[in-house]
Design a protein around this motif. Structure first.
Motif, PDB file in Angstrom:
ATOM      1  N   ARG A   1    -113.905 -10.553 -55.319  1.00 46.25           N
ATOM      2  CA  ARG A   1    -113.233  -9.369 -54.772  1.00 46.25           C
ATOM      3  C   ARG A   1    -111.963  -9.714 -53.999  1.00 46.25           C
ATOM      4  N   GLU A   2    -111.677 -11.032 -53.889  1.00 47.05           N
ATOM      5  CA  GLU A   2    -110.497 -11.469 -53.150  1.00 47.05           C
ATOM      6  C   GLU A   2    -109.811 -12.623 -53.888  1.00 47.05           C
ATOM      7  N   ALA A   3    -108.503 -12.665 -53.745  1.00 51.18           N
ATOM      8  CA  ALA A   3    -107.726 -13.814 -54.188  1.00 51.18           C
ATOM      9  C   ALA A   3    -107.325 -14.564 -52.929  1.00 51.18           C
ATOM     10  N   GLY A   4    -107.132 -15.864 -53.045  1.00 51.47           N
ATOM     11  CA  GLY A   4    -106.817 -16.635 -51.860  1.00 51.47           C
ATOM     12  C   GLY A   4    -105.681 -17.612 -52.056  1.00 51.47           C
ATOM     13  N   PHE A   5    -105.033 -17.932 -50.953  1.00 47.82           N
ATOM     14  CA  PHE A   5    -104.010 -18.983 -50.887  1.00 47.82           C
ATOM     15  C   PHE A   5    -104.555 -20.032 -49.928  1.00 47.82           C
ATOM     16  N   ILE A   6    -104.686 -21.257 -50.398  1.00 53.65           N
ATOM     17  CA  ILE A   6    -105.280 -22.315 -49.585  1.00 53.65           C
ATOM     18  C   ILE A   6    -104.221 -22.860 -48.632  1.00 53.65           C
ATOM     19  N   ALA A   7    -104.378 -22.526 -47.356  1.00 57.60           N
ATOM     20  CA  ALA A   7    -103.451 -23.025 -46.338  1.00 57.60           C
ATOM     21  C   ALA A   7    -103.789 -24.467 -45.983  1.00 57.60           C
ATOM     22  N   GLU A   8    -105.075 -24.779 -45.929  1.00 60.11           N
ATOM     23  CA  GLU A   8    -105.565 -26.133 -45.658  1.00 60.11           C
ATOM     24  C   GLU A   8    -106.834 -26.326 -46.454  1.00 60.11           C
ATOM     25  N   GLY A   9    -107.014 -27.537 -46.988  1.00 56.15           N
ATOM     26  CA  GLY A   9    -108.280 -27.852 -47.618  1.00 56.15           C
ATOM     27  C   GLY A   9    -108.198 -28.066 -49.113  1.00 56.15           C
ATOM     28  N   LEU A  10    -109.378 -28.091 -49.701  1.00 57.15           N
ATOM     29  CA  LEU A  10    -109.538 -28.454 -51.107  1.00 57.15           C
ATOM     30  C   LEU A  10    -110.781 -27.756 -51.641  1.00 57.15           C
TER      31      LEU A  10
ATOM     32  N   ASN B   1    -130.210 -26.724 -66.483  1.00 55.78           N
ATOM     33  CA  ASN B   1    -131.028 -27.825 -65.970  1.00 55.78           C
ATOM     34  C   ASN B   1    -130.686 -28.180 -64.516  1.00 55.78           C
ATOM     35  N   GLY B   2    -129.775 -27.412 -63.895  1.00 56.76           N
ATOM     36  CA  GLY B   2    -129.406 -27.650 -62.506  1.00 56.76           C
ATOM     37  C   GLY B   2    -128.194 -28.547 -62.329  1.00 56.76           C
ATOM     38  N   GLU B   3    -127.754 -29.183 -63.409  1.00 54.31           N
ATOM     39  CA  GLU B   3    -126.570 -30.047 -63.332  1.00 54.31           C
ATOM     40  C   GLU B   3    -125.330 -29.189 -63.084  1.00 54.31           C
ATOM     41  N   GLU B   4    -124.460 -29.695 -62.214  1.00 51.19           N
ATOM     42  CA  GLU B   4    -123.218 -28.989 -61.922  1.00 51.19           C
ATOM     43  C   GLU B   4    -122.053 -29.632 -62.661  1.00 51.19           C
ATOM     44  N   LEU B   5    -121.201 -28.793 -63.205  1.00 45.17           N
ATOM     45  CA  LEU B   5    -119.990 -29.257 -63.875  1.00 45.17           C
ATOM     46  C   LEU B   5    -118.786 -28.827 -63.053  1.00 45.17           C
ATOM     47  N   THR B   6    -117.945 -29.785 -62.709  1.00 44.65           N
ATOM     48  CA  THR B   6    -116.704 -29.470 -62.006  1.00 44.65           C
ATOM     49  C   THR B   6    -115.637 -29.232 -63.057  1.00 44.65           C
ATOM     50  N   VAL B   7    -115.040 -28.038 -63.041  1.00 45.67           N
ATOM     51  CA  VAL B   7    -114.084 -27.697 -64.094  1.00 45.67           C
ATOM     52  C   VAL B   7    -112.644 -27.622 -63.616  1.00 45.67           C
ATOM     53  N   ASP B   8    -112.429 -27.637 -62.299  1.00 44.81           N
ATOM     54  CA  ASP B   8    -111.052 -27.616 -61.806  1.00 44.81           C
ATOM     55  C   ASP B   8    -111.051 -27.828 -60.301  1.00 44.81           C
ATOM     56  N   PHE B   9    -109.842 -28.051 -59.770  1.00 39.40           N
ATOM     57  CA  PHE B   9    -109.627 -28.224 -58.336  1.00 39.40           C
ATOM     58  C   PHE B   9    -108.387 -27.436 -57.929  1.00 39.40           C
ATOM     59  N   ASN B  10    -108.357 -27.004 -56.680  1.00 40.78           N
ATOM     60  CA  ASN B  10    -107.138 -26.471 -56.062  1.00 40.78           C
ATOM     61  C   ASN B  10    -107.068 -27.017 -54.650  1.00 40.78           C
ATOM     62  N   LYS B  11    -105.845 -27.315 -54.235  1.00 37.67           N
ATOM     63  CA  LYS B  11    -105.634 -27.882 -52.905  1.00 37.67           C
ATOM     64  C   LYS B  11    -104.696 -26.992 -52.114  1.00 37.67           C
ATOM     65  N   GLU B  12    -104.392 -27.433 -50.882  1.00 33.48           N
ATOM     66  CA  GLU B  12    -103.511 -26.652 -50.035  1.00 33.48           C
ATOM     67  C   GLU B  12    -102.206 -26.333 -50.766  1.00 33.48           C
ATOM     68  N   LEU B  13    -101.702 -25.159 -50.464  1.00 35.44           N
ATOM     69  CA  LEU B  13    -100.473 -24.591 -51.024  1.00 35.44           C
ATOM     70  C   LEU B  13    -100.659 -24.117 -52.464  1.00 35.44           C
ATOM     71  N   GLU B  14    -101.918 -23.948 -52.887  1.00 34.06           N
ATOM     72  CA  GLU B  14    -102.226 -23.397 -54.203  1.00 34.06           C
ATOM     73  C   GLU B  14    -103.113 -22.168 -54.030  1.00 34.06           C
ATOM     74  N   TYR B  15    -103.173 -21.368 -55.073  1.00 34.86           N
ATOM     75  CA  TYR B  15    -103.973 -20.146 -55.058  1.00 34.86           C
ATOM     76  C   TYR B  15    -105.362 -20.432 -55.610  1.00 34.86           C
TER      77      TYR B  15
ATOM     78  N   ILE C   1    -108.301 -20.435 -45.864  1.00 30.87           N
ATOM     79  CA  ILE C   1    -107.794 -19.712 -47.028  1.00 30.87           C
ATOM     80  C   ILE C   1    -107.324 -18.339 -46.580  1.00 30.87           C
ATOM     81  N   LEU C   2    -106.094 -17.990 -46.932  1.00 29.69           N
ATOM     82  CA  LEU C   2    -105.556 -16.651 -46.660  1.00 29.69           C
ATOM     83  C   LEU C   2    -105.987 -15.757 -47.818  1.00 29.69           C
TER      84      LEU C   2
END
Length: 191
Positions: free
Chosen positions: A46-55, A64-78, A103-104
């Motif tokens: 319900r919200e879009a965000g801009f990462i001011a700090e963090g990752l 089976n409970g396994e997690e797949l990481t499909v992407d990353f975003n860091k500070e100064l990205e949406y 996150i804004l």
């Protein structure tokens, strides 16, 4: 904090002083602890965000409970699950903070107003959508066409600055291999 967001928006469109004040009012800062979720799988985004700090990482859980990481975003990205955000469907992807993050956030309704309130708001929305489309096509193609070693090299090109901030198991998941296989790839490449 809002200055980074305004600079990001201003890099794509002209923003007047009045529009800058409106942006500061509508994008609300939220803080998240390490491992908190900006969005959980199954929730409607319900919200879009801009990462001011963090990752953050985008994660999908297998049956089976396994997690797949499909992407990353860091500070100064949406950050957002744009498909869920647009059609209000449950998200198939979670967005988890890998480290403490600020996150804004802007609601769906306020973002729609952003597009009409800012003189070049529609242009901004189009440019962001085009960028997301191209990134998605590249990532899907990479998973189908490239071998794990090529995917790791592409990861390094795109995310070199994140290496010290990411656990190896997130990187191996993103590349599509188990951690021991990633270690062998790294060893082969370092020769």
């Amino acid at each position: 904090m809002h200055e980074a967001l305004i600079n990001s928006i201003s890099s794509l469109i002209h923003v007047s002083e009045e529009e800058k004040e409106w942006i500061k009012e509508k994008f609300i800062p939220r803080t998240y602890k390490k491992n908190d979720y900006f969005l959980r799988e199954g929730q409607v985004c319900r919200e879009a965000g801009f990462i001011a700090e963090g990752l953050v990482r985008y994660v999908i859980s297998k049956e089976n409970g396994e997690e797949l990481t499909v992407d990353f975003n860091k500070e100064l990205e949406y950050t957002c699950n744009y498909a869920s955000f647009l059609d209000k469907s449950p998200s198939g992807t979670g967005i988890q903070c890998i480290e403490p993050s600020t996150i804004l956030v802007i609601s769906y309704d306020d973002l729609q107003t952003f597009y009409t309130h800012l003189a070049e708001g529609q242009k901004f929305g189009r440019l962001i959508c085009e960028f997301l489309y191209v990134q998605t096509i590249k990532k899907v193609s990479t998973m189908y066409i490239n071998q794990p070693e090529q995917r790791y090299l592409q990861f390094l090109d795109a995310y070199t600055s994140l290496l010290p901030r990411l656990p190896q198991y997130y990187i191996s998941s993103y590349v599509g291999v188990k951690p021991p296989s990633l270690s062998r790839i790294r060893k082969r490449l370092s020769r």
